[in-house]
Scaffold this motif. Structure first.
Motif, PDB file in Angstrom:
ATOM      1  N   PRO A 263      73.014  35.501  65.159  1.00  0.00           N
ATOM      2  CA  PRO A 263      73.245  34.264  64.402  1.00  0.00           C
ATOM      3  C   PRO A 263      74.256  34.401  63.268  1.00  0.00           C
ATOM      4  CG  PRO A 263      71.265  35.322  63.602  1.00  0.00           C
ATOM      5  CD  PRO A 263      71.789  36.198  64.710  1.00  0.00           C
ATOM      6  N   PHE A 264      74.947  33.308  63.000  1.00  0.00           N
ATOM      7  CA  PHE A 264      75.658  33.079  61.748  1.00  0.00           C
ATOM      8  C   PHE A 264      74.742  32.211  60.887  1.00  0.00           C
ATOM      9  CE2 PHE A 264      79.088  34.150  64.551  1.00  0.00           C
ATOM     10  CZ  PHE A 264      80.071  34.709  63.757  1.00  0.00           C
ATOM     11  N   LYS A 265      74.571  32.569  59.615  1.00  0.00           N
ATOM     12  CA  LYS A 265      73.703  31.811  58.727  1.00  0.00           C
ATOM     13  C   LYS A 265      74.518  31.271  57.563  1.00  0.00           C
ATOM     14  CE  LYS A 265      69.679  34.733  59.790  1.00  0.00           C
ATOM     15  NZ  LYS A 265      68.645  35.638  59.225  1.00  0.00           N
ATOM     16  N   ALA A 266      74.216  30.038  57.162  1.00  0.00           N
ATOM     17  CA  ALA A 266      74.956  29.416  56.060  1.00  0.00           C
ATOM     18  C   ALA A 266      73.983  28.691  55.139  1.00  0.00           C
ATOM     19  CB  ALA A 266      76.004  28.453  56.593  1.00  0.00           C
ATOM     20  N   TYR A 267      74.381  28.596  53.859  1.00  0.00           N
ATOM     21  CA  TYR A 267      73.578  27.936  52.839  1.00  0.00           C
ATOM     22  C   TYR A 267      74.417  26.890  52.101  1.00  0.00           C
ATOM     23  CZ  TYR A 267      70.126  31.686  53.330  1.00  0.00           C
ATOM     24  OH  TYR A 267      69.193  32.563  53.817  1.00  0.00           O
ATOM     25  N   LEU A 268      73.751  25.819  51.684  1.00  0.00           N
ATOM     26  CA  LEU A 268      74.325  24.899  50.713  1.00  0.00           C
ATOM     27  C   LEU A 268      73.985  25.430  49.327  1.00  0.00           C
ATOM     28  CD1 LEU A 268      73.331  21.411  52.211  1.00  0.00           C
ATOM     29  CD2 LEU A 268      75.548  22.544  52.339  1.00  0.00           C
ATOM     30  N   LEU A 269      74.971  25.416  48.445  1.00  0.00           N
ATOM     31  CA  LEU A 269      74.785  25.919  47.084  1.00  0.00           C
ATOM     32  C   LEU A 269      75.010  24.790  46.083  1.00  0.00           C
ATOM     33  CD1 LEU A 269      76.877  29.222  47.294  1.00  0.00           C
ATOM     34  CD2 LEU A 269      74.543  28.803  48.093  1.00  0.00           C
ATOM     35  N   PHE A 270      74.225  24.813  45.011  1.00  0.00           N
ATOM     36  CA  PHE A 270      74.338  23.807  43.953  1.00  0.00           C
ATOM     37  C   PHE A 270      74.257  24.505  42.593  1.00  0.00           C
ATOM     38  CE2 PHE A 270      72.071  22.038  47.598  1.00  0.00           C
ATOM     39  CZ  PHE A 270      72.899  20.983  47.943  1.00  0.00           C
ATOM     40  N   PRO A 271      74.867  23.919  41.564  1.00  0.00           N
ATOM     41  CA  PRO A 271      74.741  24.507  40.228  1.00  0.00           C
ATOM     42  C   PRO A 271      73.276  24.665  39.849  1.00  0.00           C
ATOM     43  CG  PRO A 271      76.423  22.807  40.224  1.00  0.00           C
ATOM     44  CD  PRO A 271      75.732  22.721  41.567  1.00  0.00           C
ATOM     45  N   PRO A 272      72.931  25.729  39.144  1.00  0.00           N
ATOM     46  CA  PRO A 272      71.518  25.994  38.839  1.00  0.00           C
ATOM     47  C   PRO A 272      70.935  24.979  37.863  1.00  0.00           C
ATOM     48  CG  PRO A 272      72.937  27.499  37.639  1.00  0.00           C
ATOM     49  CD  PRO A 272      73.827  26.748  38.593  1.00  0.00           C
ATOM     50  N   ASN A 273      69.657  24.669  38.081  1.00  0.00           N
ATOM     51  CA  ASN A 273      68.909  23.804  37.155  1.00  0.00           C
ATOM     52  C   ASN A 273      69.615  22.490  36.882  1.00  0.00           C
ATOM     53  OD1 ASN A 273      67.006  25.975  36.777  1.00  0.00           O
ATOM     54  ND2 ASN A 273      68.459  26.896  35.356  1.00  0.00           N
ATOM     55  N   SER A 274      70.188  21.916  37.923  1.00  0.00           N
ATOM     56  CA  SER A 274      70.952  20.682  37.758  1.00  0.00           C
ATOM     57  C   SER A 274      70.426  19.621  38.713  1.00  0.00           C
ATOM     58  CB  SER A 274      72.441  20.938  38.035  1.00  0.00           C
ATOM     59  OG  SER A 274      73.177  19.748  37.988  1.00  0.00           O
ATOM     60  N   GLN A 275      70.258  18.407  38.209  1.00  0.00           N
ATOM     61  CA  GLN A 275      69.879  17.299  39.069  1.00  0.00           C
ATOM     62  C   GLN A 275      71.065  16.913  39.949  1.00  0.00           C
ATOM     63  OE1 GLN A 275      68.606  14.681  35.727  1.00  0.00           O
ATOM     64  NE2 GLN A 275      66.785  14.360  36.976  1.00  0.00           N
ATOM     65  N   LYS A 276      70.776  16.546  41.174  1.00  0.00           N
ATOM     66  CA  LYS A 276      71.833  16.128  42.094  1.00  0.00           C
ATOM     67  C   LYS A 276      72.140  14.649  41.867  1.00  0.00           C
ATOM     68  CE  LYS A 276      70.412  19.394  45.710  1.00  0.00           C
ATOM     69  NZ  LYS A 276      69.211  19.868  45.031  1.00  0.00           N
ATOM     70  N   SER A 277      73.402  14.324  41.690  1.00  0.00           N
ATOM     71  CA  SER A 277      73.799  12.935  41.533  1.00  0.00           C
ATOM     72  C   SER A 277      73.665  12.204  42.855  1.00  0.00           C
ATOM     73  CB  SER A 277      75.245  12.843  41.043  1.00  0.00           C
ATOM     74  OG  SER A 277      76.140  13.202  42.075  1.00  0.00           O
ATOM     75  N   THR A 278      73.742  10.885  42.812  1.00  0.00           N
ATOM     76  CA  THR A 278      73.653  10.102  44.036  1.00  0.00           C
ATOM     77  C   THR A 278      74.803  10.433  44.972  1.00  0.00           C
ATOM     78  OG1 THR A 278      74.774   8.305  42.850  1.00  0.00           O
ATOM     79  CG2 THR A 278      72.380   8.188  43.008  1.00  0.00           C
ATOM     80  N   LEU A 279      75.990  10.732  44.422  1.00  0.00           N
ATOM     81  CA  LEU A 279      77.119  11.105  45.271  1.00  0.00           C
ATOM     82  C   LEU A 279      76.863  12.430  45.979  1.00  0.00           C
ATOM     83  CD1 LEU A 279      80.197  10.163  43.049  1.00  0.00           C
ATOM     84  CD2 LEU A 279      79.393   8.982  45.101  1.00  0.00           C
ATOM     85  N   VAL A 280      76.335  13.405  45.260  1.00  0.00           N
ATOM     86  CA  VAL A 280      76.027  14.698  45.873  1.00  0.00           C
ATOM     87  C   VAL A 280      74.984  14.529  46.974  1.00  0.00           C
ATOM     88  CG1 VAL A 280      74.929  16.939  45.477  1.00  0.00           C
ATOM     89  CG2 VAL A 280      76.683  16.110  43.898  1.00  0.00           C
ATOM     90  N   LYS A 281      73.936  13.766  46.694  1.00  0.00           N
ATOM     91  CA  LYS A 281      72.898  13.545  47.702  1.00  0.00           C
ATOM     92  C   LYS A 281      73.468  12.870  48.936  1.00  0.00           C
ATOM     93  CE  LYS A 281      69.122  13.156  44.327  1.00  0.00           C
ATOM     94  NZ  LYS A 281      68.150  12.235  43.685  1.00  0.00           N
ATOM     95  N   ALA A 282      74.351  11.892  48.718  1.00  0.00           N
ATOM     96  CA  ALA A 282      74.936  11.179  49.856  1.00  0.00           C
ATOM     97  C   ALA A 282      75.827  12.103  50.683  1.00  0.00           C
ATOM     98  CB  ALA A 282      75.740   9.976  49.369  1.00  0.00           C
ATOM     99  N   PHE A 283      76.587  12.971  50.022  1.00  0.00           N
ATOM    100  CA  PHE A 283      77.462  13.873  50.770  1.00  0.00           C
ATOM    101  C   PHE A 283      76.656  14.931  51.515  1.00  0.00           C
ATOM    102  CE2 PHE A 283      80.556  17.235  51.502  1.00  0.00           C
ATOM    103  CZ  PHE A 283      81.585  16.493  52.061  1.00  0.00           C
ATOM    104  N   VAL A 284      75.596  15.427  50.894  1.00  0.00           N
ATOM    105  CA  VAL A 284      74.732  16.396  51.576  1.00  0.00           C
ATOM    106  C   VAL A 284      74.137  15.772  52.836  1.00  0.00           C
ATOM    107  CG1 VAL A 284      72.557  17.664  51.421  1.00  0.00           C
ATOM    108  CG2 VAL A 284      74.218  17.792  49.551  1.00  0.00           C
ATOM    109  N   ALA A 285      73.701  14.533  52.740  1.00  0.00           N
ATOM    110  CA  ALA A 285      73.160  13.852  53.923  1.00  0.00           C
ATOM    111  C   ALA A 285      74.209  13.768  55.023  1.00  0.00           C
ATOM    112  CB  ALA A 285      72.669  12.455  53.546  1.00  0.00           C
TER     113      ALA A 285
END
Length: 301
Positions: A263-285
């Protein structure tokens, strides 16, 4: 919106509490709380989360504060900014991706995302997984997609996916007649290898070693897309990430599953201890949707 409401918002943001904001404005603390509530009603979204009696700015509140802090030059401009934030039509996203997802999947996600967010400014950097991790940890990127060789401390992570590696070769290569390529078929075969630090490469080498095969690497490169290009020359075959390898993108290329599954494994990374904005949530989806669509074209769990 009223100017006094904006003053209260600005005072809370720079002082950190309604008590200190009240002192700055020479009013009572309940008056500041009332002005903040009225402003939230006016702009149409929450500026703060109420956490154990404290006001914690929301991502939308932080974005709106940039405009208030930078200008204070007119309520008309602020009304427009608030409406745009509420409708998710403006703002920015800073994205960093490893090459495998940055060549096909991320561009497709960006195209789909912009259909609903046409005024969002997007910056996309294609770089190494360690650089992505460090950039996200330092706040340079809102979203990162990196391979599993990174140090995941200091960032928030979410599993993006696990993808079964493929063997790339020209269509007229003898191995192209096989439905599945096994380690013994690669014994003595010149290979194009991924970078030595790549963990999928480590797993591939371990599968070969377990079968008693000593790999003969004649070329090494960090990019699966480059492996595909090099494989077309016919001199060697390569082990590639299916997210970057599509036969329709490389005329004359054949891709075959490798067994045992590596397998190749990949992760989504986000700044630590930070709430996700609506734009970030929409792009992740959108990214996850593209990943699911990609699963129809290559093995994955």
């Amino acid at each position: 919106m009223q100017h006094r409401q904006l003053e209260a918002f600005n005072a809370v943001m720079i002082s950190g509490s309604t008590v200190r904001a009240a002192e700055l404005m020479a009013v009572t603390q309940p008056a500041v709380s009332r002005l903040i509530s009225e402003l939230e009603a006016a702009v149409g979204f929450a500026l703060f989360d109420r956490v154990r009696g404290r006001l914690v700015p929301t991502p939308e509140g932080k974005l709106f504060f940039r405009e208030v802090e930078a200008s204070f030059i007119g309520l008309d401009r602020l009304r427009v900014s608030a409406a745009n934030i509420r409708d998710h039509g403006t703002g920015s996203l800073r994205i960093a991706s490893l090459a495998a997802t940055g060549s096909i999947l991320i561009p497709a996600a960006v195209r789909a995302f912009r259909q609903n967010n046409p005024r969002t400014r997007i910056t996309l950097h294609i770089t190494s997984s360690p650089a992505i991790r460090n950039g996200v940890a330092d706040g340079l990127y809102d979203i990162g997609i990196a391979a599993d060789e990174i140090d995941r401390s200091g960032v928030d992570t979410q599993v993006f996916g696990t993808f079964a590696g493929l063997i790339a070769m020209p269509e007229d290569h003898p191995l192209a007649r096989q439905e599945v390529v096994t380690p013994d078929m690669l014994d003595g075969q010149p290979l194009i290898g991924l970078a030595s630090e790549d963990r999928a490469r480590h797993r591939f080498d371990a599968a070969l070693a377990e079968a008693g095969v000593d790999p003969d690497y004649v070329i090494e490169t960090p990019s699966s897309a480059t492996v595909c290009e090099l494989a077309l020359t016919g001199d060697a075959v390569g082990f590639v990430n299916p997210l970057a390898a599509r036969e329709e993108r490389y005329p004359g290329l054949a891709l075959r599953p490798f067994s045992p599954r590596v397998p190749f494994k990949a992760y989504l990374l986000f700044p630590p201890n930070s709430q996700k904005s609506t734009l970030v949530k929409a792009f992740v989806a959108e990214i996850m949707g593209q990943r699911n669509r990609s699963s129809q074209q290559g093995p994955m769990v």
